[in-house]
Design a protein around this motif. Structure first.
Motif, PDB file in Angstrom:
ATOM      1  N   HIS A   1      17.052 -31.011  16.268  1.00 39.08           N
ATOM      2  CA  HIS A   1      16.663 -31.084  14.857  1.00 39.08           C
ATOM      3  C   HIS A   1      15.257 -31.664  14.735  1.00 39.08           C
ATOM      4  O   HIS A   1      14.980 -32.724  15.290  1.00 39.08           O
TER       5      HIS A   1
ATOM      6  N   CYS B   1      16.092 -33.098   8.129  1.00 33.99           N
ATOM      7  CA  CYS B   1      15.898 -32.076   9.153  1.00 33.99           C
ATOM      8  C   CYS B   1      15.049 -30.960   8.548  1.00 33.99           C
ATOM      9  O   CYS B   1      15.284 -30.523   7.432  1.00 33.99           O
TER      10      CYS B   1
ATOM     11  N   ILE C   1      14.871 -27.891   9.743  1.00 35.61           N
ATOM     12  CA  ILE C   1      15.535 -26.583   9.720  1.00 35.61           C
ATOM     13  C   ILE C   1      16.043 -26.477   8.285  1.00 35.61           C
ATOM     14  O   ILE C   1      16.901 -27.247   7.855  1.00 35.61           O
TER      15      ILE C   1
ATOM     16  N   HIS D   1      19.596 -26.543   7.260  1.00 36.93           N
ATOM     17  CA  HIS D   1      20.259 -27.841   7.476  1.00 36.93           C
ATOM     18  C   HIS D   1      19.904 -28.805   6.349  1.00 36.93           C
ATOM     19  O   HIS D   1      20.755 -29.548   5.852  1.00 36.93           O
TER      20      HIS D   1
ATOM     21  N   MET E   1      21.484 -32.377   5.349  1.00 39.18           N
ATOM     22  CA  MET E   1      20.943 -33.273   6.375  1.00 39.18           C
ATOM     23  C   MET E   1      19.632 -33.882   5.867  1.00 39.18           C
ATOM     24  O   MET E   1      18.538 -33.565   6.326  1.00 39.18           O
TER      25      MET E   1
HETATM   26 CU    CU Z   1      18.816 -29.675  11.715  1.00 40.05          CU
END
Ligand code: CU
Length: 455
Positions: free
Chosen positions: A379, A437, A439, A442, A447
């Protein structure tokens, strides 16, 4: 913009949904940050006013809408910002925008046969992040650049939603990395590759004085791994500190792919049969494919290169002893049923809540943030407002390529990364900054957490 400028950013939305514009990497007041607490309604507008308290580097801006960052960035809500300063302009570095100083925002996308974008929120795309099989560079496919100079400065932004890349040249030539997310390195770093996760940036200098065409390529990296695999994924260049033997590497074939098949088969086993039959998905999901980023064709007549500076910048001192406290952040992904219900993406066991301030930091203090990855995927951890330094990864000093100013750092499975952060200038008792994170799927799935900086 120039360091020291005061800027006013006027944003007007012609969109049909609520969006935001976040100034990624900037040190600014929370009200100007452009996170989920600064929504811009359809037809509405928003103004961010701030002083440019940055070192020269390339920054970027993108949507940070609550639970909608992934689809909005994917559809195009992102751009780049150059910050210049007198110290960097005094150096003998290529500095002529569009001539020998080229920004490259790299984003993989998937297109349907009618040319429309495909954004899938199937479980697999949420878990691995949305990937595509077509590379867009500054929004176009297969760009070609005619080099009118022997030396080019390339500014790379990994603006992809989820894909990690190792950048290099198709003929294996070496080059110099000169900058990280937030500014120049202390000295040019000879290397033959640069790894960037979503949100990360780098500046490199490549020499094309041999007059031969060369392509900048990006190898997609597999980000699912069983603990400690991260070390294998980073740096295959001869100059990297990561060439030191690392006793916990699982396999010896660093840079090779052979040992990863078992992992890959295991991962593919997690897909449904229907998805596996879907040829389009198969193409997008192959994280390991190679993309051509830029075909460089040296012009017959070129500006001659001058010598590379030996020193680039004086970086702020790092002294962990300055830290008044250590905060711990554990990144995790619930698997199986928990994942399918969408509650699995957490930091310290908690999913993002707009109403909850997770951490309160005192201004004019230095802290250590210890980020641990308890999940099976890498991550990229991004923190708003600060350019931080990496103290260590699992107790080892970071590679030379990571010793500059950073706002996004990859934390590989099983890894503990310690960061040193200094909080300055701006306080707001109510409005938070984000850490999350990068991404984007995510982030959207939870997250993410919030911190305030208070007087
Ligand atoms: Cu992530």
């Amino acid at each position: 913009m120039y360091a020291g400028d005061t800027v006013r950013m006027n944003v007007t939305s012609d969109l049909s949904e609520t969006a935001t514009v976040h100034w990624h990497g900037f040190h600014l007041p929370a009200r100007a940050d452009g996170g989920p607490h600064q929504p811009i309604e359809p037809g509405g507008s928003w103004t961010a006013r701030f002083d440019v308290r940055q070192r020269a580097s390339m920054f970027w801006y993108h949507s940070h809408a609550h639970r909608r960052s992934g689809p909005q960035v994917y559809q195009g809500l992102a751009g780049m910002i150059y910050v210049r300063d007198s110290a960097s302009e005094a150096l003998d570095l290529p500095n002529d925008y569009g001539v020998d100083d080229i920004p490259l925002v790299v984003q993989d996308r998937a297109f349907a046969s009618d040319g429309s974008l495909i954004y899938s929120t199937r479980m697999h795309n949420v878990m691995m992040g949305m990937m595509g099989d077509t590379m867009l560079v500054n929004g176009i496919v297969e760009p070609v650049f005619e080099a009118k100079s022997d030396r080019l400065r390339l500014r790379l932004v990994n603006g992809s939603n989820a894909r990690f890349y190792r950048f290099g040249f198709d003929d294996g030539r070496s080059f110099h990395q000169i900058g990280t997310d937030g500014g120049l390195l202390a000295a040019p770093l000879p290397t033959d590759n640069v790894v960037l996760a979503p949100g990360e940036r780098a500046q490199v200098i490549v020499d094309v004085s041999d007059g031969r065409p060369v392509s900048l390529v990006a190898d997609g990296l597999e980000i699912m791994g069983m603990g400690n695999m991260g070390r294998r994924m980073r740096g295959s260049g001869p100059m990297r500190d990561s060439d030191r033997p690392v006793d916990n590497w699982m396999m010896g074939d660093r840079g090779g792919r052979g040992g990863m098949m078992g992992e890959r088969e295991r991962r593919d086993g997690m897909m449904g049969e229907r998805e596996r039959r879907d040829g389009m998905m198969g193409g997008m999901m192959d994280e390991r494919r190679r993309f051509t980023v830029l075909d460089i064709r040296p012009a017959a007549s070129r500006r001659r290169a001058i010598a590379m500076p030996r020193q680039l910048a004086t970086l702020p001192q790092i002294d962990p002893g300055d830290a008044v406290r250590t905060r711990r952040f554990v990144l995790d992904m619930g698997m199986g049923m928990r994942m399918m219900r969408g509650g699995g993406f957490t930091i310290n066991g908690k999913s993002m809540d707009m109403q909850r301030i997770d951490e309160t930091v005192r201004v004019d203090t230095t802290e250590i943030w210890q980020v641990e990855n308890a999940s099976m995927m890498a991550h990229p951890f991004h923190i708003h407002d600060v350019q931080f330094r990496i103290l260590d990864r699992n107790g080892r000093p970071p590679d030379a390529a990571e010793q500059g100013l950073k706002d996004t750092v990859v934390v590989y499975p099983g890894e503990t990364v310690r960061l040193l952060l200094r909080f300055e200038d701006y306080t707001d008792p109510d409005l938070p900054y984000m850490y999350h994170c990068h991404i984007l799927e995510h982030e959207d799935a939870g997250m993410m957490g919030q911190f305030t900086v208070t007087a």
